[in-house]
Design a protein around this motif. Structure first.
Motif, PDB file in Angstrom:
ATOM      1  N   TYR A 255       0.834  -1.207   0.000  1.00  0.00           N
ATOM      2  CA  TYR A 255       0.000   0.000   0.000  1.00  0.00           C
ATOM      3  C   TYR A 255       0.870   1.259   0.000  1.00  0.00           C
ATOM      4  O   TYR A 255       0.570   2.238  -0.706  1.00  0.00           O
ATOM      5  CB  TYR A 255      -0.910  -0.029   1.222  1.00  0.00           C
ATOM      6  CG  TYR A 255      -1.840   1.152   1.355  1.00  0.00           C
ATOM      7  CD1 TYR A 255      -3.016   1.223   0.611  1.00  0.00           C
ATOM      8  CD2 TYR A 255      -1.556   2.191   2.248  1.00  0.00           C
ATOM      9  CE1 TYR A 255      -3.890   2.296   0.739  1.00  0.00           C
ATOM     10  CE2 TYR A 255      -2.409   3.269   2.391  1.00  0.00           C
ATOM     11  CZ  TYR A 255      -3.582   3.320   1.635  1.00  0.00           C
ATOM     12  OH  TYR A 255      -4.436   4.396   1.767  1.00  0.00           O
TER      13      TYR A 255
ATOM     14  N   GLU B 211      -0.550   3.695  -5.626  1.00  0.00           N
ATOM     15  CA  GLU B 211      -1.555   3.074  -6.479  1.00  0.00           C
ATOM     16  C   GLU B 211      -1.117   2.999  -7.931  1.00  0.00           C
ATOM     17  O   GLU B 211      -1.398   2.029  -8.631  1.00  0.00           O
ATOM     18  CB  GLU B 211      -2.863   3.864  -6.402  1.00  0.00           C
ATOM     19  CG  GLU B 211      -3.972   3.297  -7.275  1.00  0.00           C
ATOM     20  CD  GLU B 211      -5.262   4.095  -7.192  1.00  0.00           C
ATOM     21  OE1 GLU B 211      -6.315   3.552  -7.581  1.00  0.00           O
ATOM     22  OE2 GLU B 211      -5.207   5.254  -6.749  1.00  0.00           O
TER      23      GLU B 211
ATOM     24  N   PHE C  48      -2.420   6.155  -3.058  1.00  0.00           N
ATOM     25  CA  PHE C  48      -3.819   5.749  -2.975  1.00  0.00           C
ATOM     26  C   PHE C  48      -4.654   6.872  -2.367  1.00  0.00           C
ATOM     27  O   PHE C  48      -4.242   7.518  -1.397  1.00  0.00           O
ATOM     28  CB  PHE C  48      -3.967   4.500  -2.087  1.00  0.00           C
ATOM     29  CG  PHE C  48      -3.625   3.210  -2.773  1.00  0.00           C
ATOM     30  CD1 PHE C  48      -4.535   2.611  -3.642  1.00  0.00           C
ATOM     31  CD2 PHE C  48      -2.407   2.581  -2.542  1.00  0.00           C
ATOM     32  CE1 PHE C  48      -4.226   1.410  -4.270  1.00  0.00           C
ATOM     33  CE2 PHE C  48      -2.094   1.382  -3.161  1.00  0.00           C
ATOM     34  CZ  PHE C  48      -3.011   0.796  -4.024  1.00  0.00           C
ATOM     35  N   GLU C  49      -5.826   7.078  -2.919  1.00  0.00           N
ATOM     36  CA  GLU C  49      -6.795   7.975  -2.297  1.00  0.00           C
ATOM     37  C   GLU C  49      -7.670   7.198  -1.306  1.00  0.00           C
ATOM     38  O   GLU C  49      -8.134   7.751  -0.310  1.00  0.00           O
ATOM     39  CB  GLU C  49      -7.677   8.636  -3.356  1.00  0.00           C
ATOM     40  CG  GLU C  49      -6.900   9.582  -4.274  1.00  0.00           C
ATOM     41  CD  GLU C  49      -7.798  10.272  -5.288  1.00  0.00           C
ATOM     42  OE1 GLU C  49      -9.035  10.027  -5.258  1.00  0.00           O
ATOM     43  OE2 GLU C  49      -7.273  11.057  -6.098  1.00  0.00           O
ATOM     44  N   GLU C  50      -7.900   5.898  -1.595  1.00  0.00           N
ATOM     45  CA  GLU C  50      -8.711   5.061  -0.714  1.00  0.00           C
ATOM     46  C   GLU C  50      -7.902   4.615   0.500  1.00  0.00           C
ATOM     47  O   GLU C  50      -6.677   4.566   0.471  1.00  0.00           O
ATOM     48  CB  GLU C  50      -9.206   3.813  -1.454  1.00  0.00           C
ATOM     49  CG  GLU C  50     -10.094   4.110  -2.645  1.00  0.00           C
ATOM     50  CD  GLU C  50      -9.300   4.165  -3.949  1.00  0.00           C
ATOM     51  OE1 GLU C  50      -8.081   4.479  -3.896  1.00  0.00           O
ATOM     52  OE2 GLU C  50      -9.886   3.895  -5.002  1.00  0.00           O
ATOM     53  N   ASP C  51      -8.606   4.268   1.563  1.00  0.00           N
ATOM     54  CA  ASP C  51      -7.967   3.713   2.742  1.00  0.00           C
ATOM     55  C   ASP C  51      -7.482   2.294   2.450  1.00  0.00           C
ATOM     56  O   ASP C  51      -7.974   1.625   1.533  1.00  0.00           O
ATOM     57  CB  ASP C  51      -8.947   3.681   3.922  1.00  0.00           C
ATOM     58  CG  ASP C  51      -9.300   5.079   4.418  1.00  0.00           C
ATOM     59  OD1 ASP C  51      -8.479   5.995   4.230  1.00  0.00           O
ATOM     60  OD2 ASP C  51     -10.403   5.238   4.981  1.00  0.00           O
TER      61      ASP C  51
ATOM     62  N   ASP D  77      -7.995  -0.568   3.941  1.00  0.00           N
ATOM     63  CA  ASP D  77      -8.993  -1.638   3.980  1.00  0.00           C
ATOM     64  C   ASP D  77      -9.821  -1.701   2.703  1.00  0.00           C
ATOM     65  O   ASP D  77     -10.319  -2.774   2.337  1.00  0.00           O
ATOM     66  CB  ASP D  77      -9.922  -1.446   5.181  1.00  0.00           C
ATOM     67  CG  ASP D  77      -9.234  -1.778   6.500  1.00  0.00           C
ATOM     68  OD1 ASP D  77      -8.242  -2.542   6.461  1.00  0.00           O
ATOM     69  OD2 ASP D  77      -9.673  -1.285   7.549  1.00  0.00           O
ATOM     70  N   GLU D  78      -9.955  -0.585   1.996  1.00  0.00           N
ATOM     71  CA  GLU D  78     -10.750  -0.560   0.768  1.00  0.00           C
ATOM     72  C   GLU D  78     -10.026  -1.216  -0.399  1.00  0.00           C
ATOM     73  O   GLU D  78     -10.669  -1.681  -1.348  1.00  0.00           O
ATOM     74  CB  GLU D  78     -11.117   0.880   0.408  1.00  0.00           C
ATOM     75  CG  GLU D  78     -12.008   1.588   1.418  1.00  0.00           C
ATOM     76  CD  GLU D  78     -12.312   3.005   1.001  1.00  0.00           C
ATOM     77  OE1 GLU D  78     -13.078   3.182   0.021  1.00  0.00           O
ATOM     78  OE2 GLU D  78     -11.772   3.949   1.622  1.00  0.00           O
ATOM     79  N   VAL D  79      -8.713  -1.228  -0.375  1.00  0.00           N
ATOM     80  CA  VAL D  79      -7.933  -1.768  -1.505  1.00  0.00           C
ATOM     81  C   VAL D  79      -7.141  -3.012  -1.123  1.00  0.00           C
ATOM     82  O   VAL D  79      -6.389  -3.549  -1.931  1.00  0.00           O
ATOM     83  CB  VAL D  79      -6.970  -0.690  -2.064  1.00  0.00           C
ATOM     84  CG1 VAL D  79      -7.752   0.496  -2.589  1.00  0.00           C
ATOM     85  CG2 VAL D  79      -5.953  -0.255  -1.014  1.00  0.00           C
TER      86      VAL D  79
END
Length: 292
Positions: free
Chosen positions: A143, A147, A240-243, A245-247
């Motif tokens: 992570y 991304e 990453f823009e998402e947290d 856990d989301e990816v």
């Protein structure tokens, strides 16, 4: 060099039976008699060889090599049975007959064939690790690598040329000019090697792994893939823009895809380490398994 496992296993049995029978006195007897003409065992065996011989022989070579490696690694019948028992539990089929029926529905024709597959998998797993066995800590490291990566590369077929170009870049020659002159990637070569931004699972695994691990501006030593040798320079990265856990699951999939690729490469390496001499001229091309 392989077709479906079901075909290989079935034809392998036929070939072995036919070849064993052909050693005896009855090798010239007819195995089928018709009003239109008879078929001898020799004719039958030759058609099998012509149609499936290269597939079966390549499969047997691979099995011999992996079985030898399993012996070296002390992989025994007990380990194989543990895997079989685990599959039975997964399928919910403790009964042997029900288990075999389930296997056949999955394209595995026999318990013996299953044992061969498990043995091969255990050998590769020993060298590369268990597919799916990835910790949250490893995924967090993934992570942190971002991304998307923007990169450029130079692709050539020969390792010697790749090393030469790498040294020239390190000595100050222009990456883009060398890419235009030497790169064999038809899509990016004339663009100075520019690939734009890409996410995980967009590139072949060794290229992807190196690209995400390079810092912006950093240039890799030659990286080998099935396409040749890549010299990679990362020019930008996006976080990453998402947290996490989301990816997380997407990262897990990318991680496992790279591990599967490494298993395939390890299998090729084991093949290339064995001296193979094919005495039947019909199958001489199988000696190329050492270099392909």
């Amino acid at each position: 060099m392989k077709r479906t496992i079901t075909i290989v296993s079935t034809i392998l049995i036929l070939l072995l039976v036919a070849c064993n029978n052909s050693q005896g006195e009855n090798s010239g007897e007819y195995i089928v008699e018709t009003s239109a003409g008879n078929i001898t065992e020799a004719e039958f065996i030759q058609v099998l060889k012509d149609t499936y011989g290269d597939v079966v022989l390549a499969n047997l070579i691979e099995q011999k090599i992996l079985a030898q490696e399993a012996e070296t690694l002390n992989i025994d019948d007990e380990e194989i049975q543990e895997e079989v028992d685990s599959l039975k539990a997964t399928f919910g089929t403790p009964d042997d007959e029900a288990f075999l029926q389930m296997l056949q529905m999955q394209g595995v024709p026999s318990i013996e064939d299953l044992h061969t597959r498990i043995l091969s998998h255990l050998v590769l797993q020993h060298h590369v690790g268990h597919v799916g066995d990835v910790t949250d800590e490893e995924l967090l490291d993934e992570y942190a690598l971002g991304e998307e990566v923007e990169a450029r590369h130079i692709l050539v077929k020969e390792e010697e040329l790749a090393l030469e170009l790498y040294e020239r870049i390190q000595s100050g020659e222009d990456f883009a000019e060398l890419a235009i002159e030497y790169s064999e990637d038809p899509g990016s070569g004339q663009q100075g090697g520019d690939l734009g931004f890409f996410k995980r699972n967009a590139m072949v695994p060794p290229f992807e792994e190196m690209s995400f691990r390079l810092d912006v501006g950093e240039i890799s030593e030659p990286v080998r893939s099935q396409h040749g040798y890549h010299i990679i320079q990362v020019t930008n990265k996006r976080e990453f823009e998402e947290d996490f856990d989301e990816v997380k699951e997407n990262l897990r999939n990318a991680f496992n895809n790279r591990k599967i690729y490494k298993m395939s490469e390890k299998q090729k390496e084991l093949m290339s380490d064995i001296e193979i001499t094919v005495n039947d001229e019909q199958f001489k091309s199988l000696e190329e398994v050492q270099t392909n």
